[in-house]
Design a protein around this motif. Structure first.
Motif, short mmCIF file in Angstrom:
data_model
loop_
_atom_site.label_atom_id
_atom_site.label_comp_id
_atom_site.label_asym_id
_atom_site.label_seq_id
_atom_site.Cartn_x
_atom_site.Cartn_y
_atom_site.Cartn_z
N TRP A 143 0.77 -1.29 0.05
CA TRP A 143 -0.19 0.05 -0.10
C TRP A 143 0.87 1.30 -0.06
CZ3 TRP A 143 -4.94 -0.03 -1.22
CH2 TRP A 143 -5.70 -1.37 -1.12
N GLY A 144 2.10 1.27 0.61
CA GLY A 144 2.90 2.23 0.73
C GLY A 144 3.52 2.62 -0.73
N ILE A 145 3.94 1.43 -1.36
CA ILE A 145 4.41 1.63 -2.88
C ILE A 145 3.26 2.30 -3.64
CG2 ILE A 145 5.10 0.22 -4.75
CD1 ILE A 145 7.24 0.12 -2.86
N ALA A 146 2.36 1.80 -3.53
CA ALA A 146 1.02 2.46 -4.40
C ALA A 146 0.85 3.74 -4.09
CB ALA A 146 -0.32 1.41 -4.22
N PHE A 147 0.73 4.07 -2.90
CA PHE A 147 0.54 5.60 -2.52
C PHE A 147 1.76 6.48 -2.95
CE2 PHE A 147 1.57 9.03 0.67
CZ PHE A 147 0.10 9.63 0.42
N LEU A 148 2.99 5.91 -2.77
CA LEU A 148 3.92 6.71 -3.44
C LEU A 148 3.92 6.80 -4.84
CD1 LEU A 148 6.82 5.26 -0.80
CD2 LEU A 148 6.15 7.53 -0.86
N MET A 149 3.84 5.84 -5.50
CA MET A 149 3.74 5.90 -6.83
C MET A 149 2.73 7.07 -7.65
SD MET A 149 6.20 4.46 -7.91
CE MET A 149 6.15 4.24 -9.74
N VAL A 150 1.32 7.18 -6.64
CA VAL A 150 0.50 8.02 -7.04
C VAL A 150 1.10 9.40 -6.99
CG1 VAL A 150 -1.79 9.06 -6.41
CG2 VAL A 150 -1.43 6.38 -6.57
N ILE A 151 1.43 9.64 -5.86
CA ILE A 151 2.08 11.09 -5.38
C ILE A 151 3.26 11.32 -6.43
CG2 ILE A 151 3.21 12.35 -3.63
CD1 ILE A 151 0.48 11.76 -3.03
N GLU A 152 4.28 10.32 -6.67
CA GLU A 152 5.20 10.43 -7.70
C GLU A 152 4.65 11.25 -8.92
OE1 GLU A 152 7.78 9.68 -10.94
OE2 GLU A 152 6.01 8.28 -10.48
N ASN A 153 3.72 10.59 -9.38
CA ASN A 153 3.12 11.22 -10.62
C ASN A 153 2.24 12.48 -10.68
OD1 ASN A 153 3.93 8.89 -12.90
ND2 ASN A 153 3.34 7.73 -11.22
N VAL A 154 1.77 12.60 -9.32
CA VAL A 154 1.10 13.96 -9.35
C VAL A 154 2.08 15.06 -9.09
CG1 VAL A 154 -0.56 15.16 -7.81
CG2 VAL A 154 -0.98 12.84 -8.63
N PHE A 155 3.16 14.74 -8.14
CA PHE A 155 4.05 15.92 -7.80
C PHE A 155 5.49 15.08 -8.37
CE2 PHE A 155 0.88 16.03 -4.52
CZ PHE A 155 0.42 17.36 -4.70
N PRO A 156 5.92 15.35 -9.56
CA PRO A 156 7.12 14.67 -10.11
C PRO A 156 8.31 14.66 -9.35
CG PRO A 156 5.78 15.60 -11.96
CD PRO A 156 5.33 16.32 -10.46
N PRO A 157 8.66 15.76 -8.53
CA PRO A 157 10.15 15.59 -8.08
C PRO A 157 10.17 14.44 -6.97
CG PRO A 157 9.03 17.81 -7.78
CD PRO A 157 7.92 16.94 -8.29
N ILE A 158 9.16 13.65 -6.55
CA ILE A 158 9.39 12.37 -5.79
C ILE A 158 9.75 11.46 -6.86
CG2 ILE A 158 8.27 10.79 -4.46
CD1 ILE A 158 6.36 12.77 -3.57
N PRO A 159 11.14 10.82 -6.65
CA PRO A 159 11.40 9.99 -8.07
C PRO A 159 11.02 8.43 -7.83
CG PRO A 159 12.96 10.04 -5.79
CD PRO A 159 11.94 10.73 -5.59
N SER A 160 10.44 8.02 -8.84
CA SER A 160 10.00 6.82 -8.98
C SER A 160 11.06 5.84 -8.92
CB SER A 160 9.09 6.46 -10.32
OG SER A 160 9.84 6.83 -11.22
N GLU A 161 12.32 6.19 -9.37
CA GLU A 161 13.35 5.30 -9.71
C GLU A 161 13.91 4.74 -8.06
OE1 GLU A 161 13.77 8.04 -12.96
OE2 GLU A 161 13.13 8.32 -10.85
N LEU A 162 13.53 5.87 -6.94
CA LEU A 162 13.98 5.28 -5.64
C LEU A 162 12.89 4.46 -5.19
CD1 LEU A 162 15.67 8.69 -4.30
CD2 LEU A 162 16.62 6.40 -5.33
N ILE A 163 11.75 4.88 -5.64
CA ILE A 163 10.68 3.94 -4.84
C ILE A 163 10.73 2.46 -5.15
CG2 ILE A 163 8.17 3.91 -4.83
CD1 ILE A 163 7.93 6.95 -5.35
N MET A 164 10.73 2.51 -6.65
CA MET A 164 10.62 1.08 -7.09
C MET A 164 12.03 0.19 -7.02
SD MET A 164 7.74 0.48 -7.83
CE MET A 164 7.80 -1.03 -8.97
#
Length: 199
Positions: free
Chosen positions: A15-36
């Motif tokens: 759930w944390g991964i899904a939430f972070l990926m939603v936020i990453e795509n709404v606010f691009p400065p959060i890096p998907s590279e680090l999340i995944m």
């Protein structure tokens, strides 16, 4: 920010991964590279499974992009005309260019949406023109999901195979991201300097 991402992944799991990926795509400065990438490291340590990680990350990516798509669809590209006519130099395009882009996007936009999923920064912003040109909902979701799944698999795989060291992932992804930004900014500056309106 890295500590916050680690905390959400460790505390929230998939759930944390899904939430972070939603936020990453709404606010691009959060890096998907680090999340995944962190998700891939968690798989290597036995704390997560690969396929649930992929599903959570890809659903999160798709939902985040869908927010931008819905915003563009609610606006419609016709509303951009006064803005384009006023700030054409800084956009390096005039209204005729917009019309051509819209026509191209309506014919081939699904492949643009799919391909741009692999480009830093642009993978989120491309959802806005998809909505502005009224791409079909199903077509947008299918191609977004497919592109995001491939990209997330690459990132999670990198995290898994780079091992258990979080800093190793940053060592590879950060230079690529910085180089991309420099190239994009240089290209934009050249366009602004050399652009001339058609009319």
């Amino acid at each position: 920010m890295n500590d916050w991402i680690v905390y959400l992944i460790e505390g929230g799991g998939y759930w944390g991964i899904a939430f972070l990926m939603v936020i990453e795509n709404v606010f691009p400065p959060i890096p998907s590279e680090l999340i995944m990438g962190l998700g891939g490291i968690a798989v290597a340590r036995g704390r997560m499974e690969f396929w649930p990680l992929m599903l959570a990350g890809t659903i999160g990516s798709t939902l985040g992009n869908y927010c931008w798509y819905l915003l563009g669809r609610s606006l419609g590209y016709e509303r951009l005309r006064p803005f384009v006519e006023r700030f054409g130099r800084w956009l390096t395009c005039d209204w005729d260019d917009i019309e051509r882009i819209v026509a191209f996007f309506r014919r081939h936009g699904q492949w643009v949406v799919f391909a741009v999923r692999f480009a830093p920064f642009m993978r989120t912003m491309i959802s806005l023109p998809a909505g502005l040109t009224r791409m079909g909902h199903v077509r947008f979701v299918v191609f977004t999901f497919a592109g995001a799944a491939i990209w997330n698999a690459i990132l999670a795989g990198a995290g898994y195979y780079l091992g258990r060291n979080f800093d190793d992932l940053e060592k590879y992804t950060t230079p690529v991201a910085v180089a991309t930004v420099v190239i994009v900014l240089a290209g934009y500056a050249w366009r602004v300097v050399t652009w001339k309106p058609r009319r």
